[in-house]
Design a protein around this motif. Structure first.
Motif, mmCIF file in Angstrom:
data_model
loop_
_atom_site.group_PDB
_atom_site.id
_atom_site.type_symbol
_atom_site.label_atom_id
_atom_site.label_comp_id
_atom_site.label_asym_id
_atom_site.label_seq_id
_atom_site.Cartn_x
_atom_site.Cartn_y
_atom_site.Cartn_z
ATOM 1 N N PHE A 1 12.077 -0.297 2.195
ATOM 2 C CA PHE A 1 11.690 0.630 1.126
ATOM 3 C C PHE A 1 10.166 0.655 0.971
ATOM 4 O O PHE A 1 9.576 1.696 0.670
ATOM 5 C CB PHE A 1 12.344 0.197 -0.192
ATOM 6 N N THR A 2 9.519 -0.478 1.182
ATOM 7 C CA THR A 2 8.065 -0.569 1.041
ATOM 8 C C THR A 2 7.331 0.387 1.978
ATOM 9 O O THR A 2 6.243 0.853 1.659
ATOM 10 C CB THR A 2 7.616 -2.011 1.299
ATOM 11 N N ALA A 3 7.931 0.679 3.121
ATOM 12 C CA ALA A 3 7.287 1.550 4.104
ATOM 13 C C ALA A 3 7.572 3.026 3.863
ATOM 14 O O ALA A 3 6.881 3.889 4.414
ATOM 15 C CB ALA A 3 7.753 1.165 5.507
ATOM 16 N N LEU A 4 8.561 3.336 3.041
ATOM 17 C CA LEU A 4 9.013 4.719 2.909
ATOM 18 C C LEU A 4 7.973 5.616 2.251
ATOM 19 O O LEU A 4 7.184 5.179 1.423
ATOM 20 C CB LEU A 4 10.299 4.771 2.084
ATOM 21 N N GLY A 5 8.013 6.892 2.616
ATOM 22 C CA GLY A 5 7.200 7.876 1.931
ATOM 23 C C GLY A 5 7.727 8.118 0.528
ATOM 24 O O GLY A 5 8.938 8.111 0.289
ATOM 25 N N GLN A 6 6.828 8.303 -0.412
ATOM 26 C CA GLN A 6 7.146 8.610 -1.800
ATOM 27 C C GLN A 6 6.162 9.684 -2.263
ATOM 28 O O GLN A 6 5.230 10.022 -1.522
ATOM 29 C CB GLN A 6 7.014 7.350 -2.665
ATOM 30 N N PRO A 7 6.349 10.239 -3.459
ATOM 31 C CA PRO A 7 5.378 11.224 -3.921
ATOM 32 C C PRO A 7 3.945 10.705 -3.821
ATOM 33 O O PRO A 7 3.635 9.632 -4.352
ATOM 34 C CB PRO A 7 5.791 11.451 -5.380
ATOM 35 N N ASP A 8 3.112 11.405 -3.064
ATOM 36 C CA ASP A 8 1.695 11.065 -2.851
ATOM 37 C C ASP A 8 1.490 9.826 -1.995
ATOM 38 O O ASP A 8 0.362 9.328 -1.891
ATOM 39 C CB ASP A 8 0.962 10.882 -4.192
ATOM 40 N N LEU A 9 2.555 9.307 -1.373
ATOM 41 C CA LEU A 9 2.441 8.143 -0.501
ATOM 42 C C LEU A 9 3.113 8.449 0.834
ATOM 43 O O LEU A 9 4.296 8.784 0.869
ATOM 44 C CB LEU A 9 3.108 6.910 -1.123
ATOM 45 N N PRO A 10 2.395 8.314 1.956
ATOM 46 C CA PRO A 10 3.003 8.599 3.253
ATOM 47 C C PRO A 10 3.852 7.423 3.738
ATOM 48 O O PRO A 10 3.709 6.288 3.280
ATOM 49 C CB PRO A 10 1.783 8.776 4.161
ATOM 50 N N PHE A 11 4.756 7.712 4.670
ATOM 51 C CA PHE A 11 5.471 6.650 5.366
ATOM 52 C C PHE A 11 4.454 5.767 6.083
ATOM 53 O O PHE A 11 3.527 6.262 6.713
ATOM 54 C CB PHE A 11 6.445 7.260 6.377
ATOM 55 N N ASP A 12 4.619 4.446 5.990
ATOM 56 C CA ASP A 12 3.654 3.536 6.615
ATOM 57 C C ASP A 12 4.337 2.202 6.922
ATOM 58 O O ASP A 12 4.410 1.314 6.077
ATOM 59 C CB ASP A 12 2.451 3.307 5.697
ATOM 60 N N LYS A 13 4.815 2.068 8.143
ATOM 61 C CA LYS A 13 5.511 0.843 8.534
ATOM 62 C C LYS A 13 4.573 -0.354 8.600
ATOM 63 O O LYS A 13 5.017 -1.509 8.515
ATOM 64 C CB LYS A 13 6.213 1.026 9.872
ATOM 65 N N ASP A 14 3.268 -0.116 8.734
ATOM 66 C CA ASP A 14 2.324 -1.228 8.825
ATOM 67 C C ASP A 14 2.266 -2.038 7.533
ATOM 68 O O ASP A 14 1.928 -3.224 7.555
ATOM 69 C CB ASP A 14 0.920 -0.707 9.159
#
Length: 238
Positions: A191-204
């Protein structure tokens, strides 16, 4: 001993949806009152799991908030109260398959009906020191509070560095008139990596936490002595 002060308060009335930022909150034995009381379920009674199933990944783009004693869910400027066919239709269109909102335990008094997976340690605490350290590790990433979905963000002084809340595990905090026992690290999932409003997906982000935080980022706690808390309240180790 002074540890910091409350800089943010958050409630998530519907699990997995974006939550609402608060200026003050009531604490009881379930954590922040009316936190994570409802979920999104499919036709087979499976609850939303955006951290594990791709079909659920758009869920965090929906929002939930309290309007008086009623929970409302929305997208953009459109809001619908729960329960309602309009809210279910909004979420179904957004996800592309039929879903409905329902409390986790229908018929149970609302103060006891929170998401079962949060029962052991229902309060999630994060520090500004931890987010600052993660920004140092990942300078190109967007490290913002909603990505990590805490209930309480503690602003710490310069003497606290790194993943500072880990030093709180096993200790007791005083916030306003409340007493809180810090139980364990908050182990992170996808869930920490998922895209959210104003936040891109970021697996890093998740990978960095696994490498540098022993898998944890933030801590989980339970309320021993309920009381209201508010922004700027002192946080003390007692």
């Amino acid at each position: 001993m002074l540890f910091g002060k409350v800089s943010e308060l958050w409630r998530y009335p519907v699990s997995s949806l974006a939550g609402e930022r608060l200026e003050a909150a009531e604490l009881d034995e379930t954590g922040i009152v009316r936190d994570r009381l409802w979920g999104v379920f499919d036709a087979d009674e499976a609850v939303a799991g955006p951290e594990s199933e791709k079909r659920w990944r758009p869920v965090p783009a929906l929002r939930a908030r309290l309007e008086g004693k009623t929970i409302a869910v929305g997208q953009g400027d459109i809001w619908h109260s729960l329960p309602s066919s309009e809210a279910d239709a909004l979420a179904s269109r957004h996800l592309g398959f039929p879903v409905r909102f329902q409390p986790f335990r229908p018929g149970v008094p609302v103060e006891q009906a929170g998401a079962p997976r949060y029962e052991r340690s229902p309060l999630h605490i994060l520090t500004t020191a931890s987010m600052a350290r993660l920004r140092e590790i990942l300078p190109a990433a967007i490290i913002d509070t909603p990505r990590f979905r805490p209930n309480i963000v503690i602003e710490t002084g310069a003497e606290h560095t790194g993943f500072a809340e880990q030093e709180l595990i096993g200790r007791m905090l005083s916030i306003g008139g409340a007493r809180i026992a810090v139980i364990e690290p908050c182990k992170r999932c996808a869930f920490t990596a998922l895209g959210q409003p104003d936040l891109p997906f970021d697996k890093d982000v998740l990978h960095a936490i696994a490498r540098h935080g022993d898998g944890g980022f933030g801590v989980l706690a339970k309320v021993l002595e309920p009381a209201p808390i508010a922004l700027a309240d002192a946080v003390r180790i007692v």
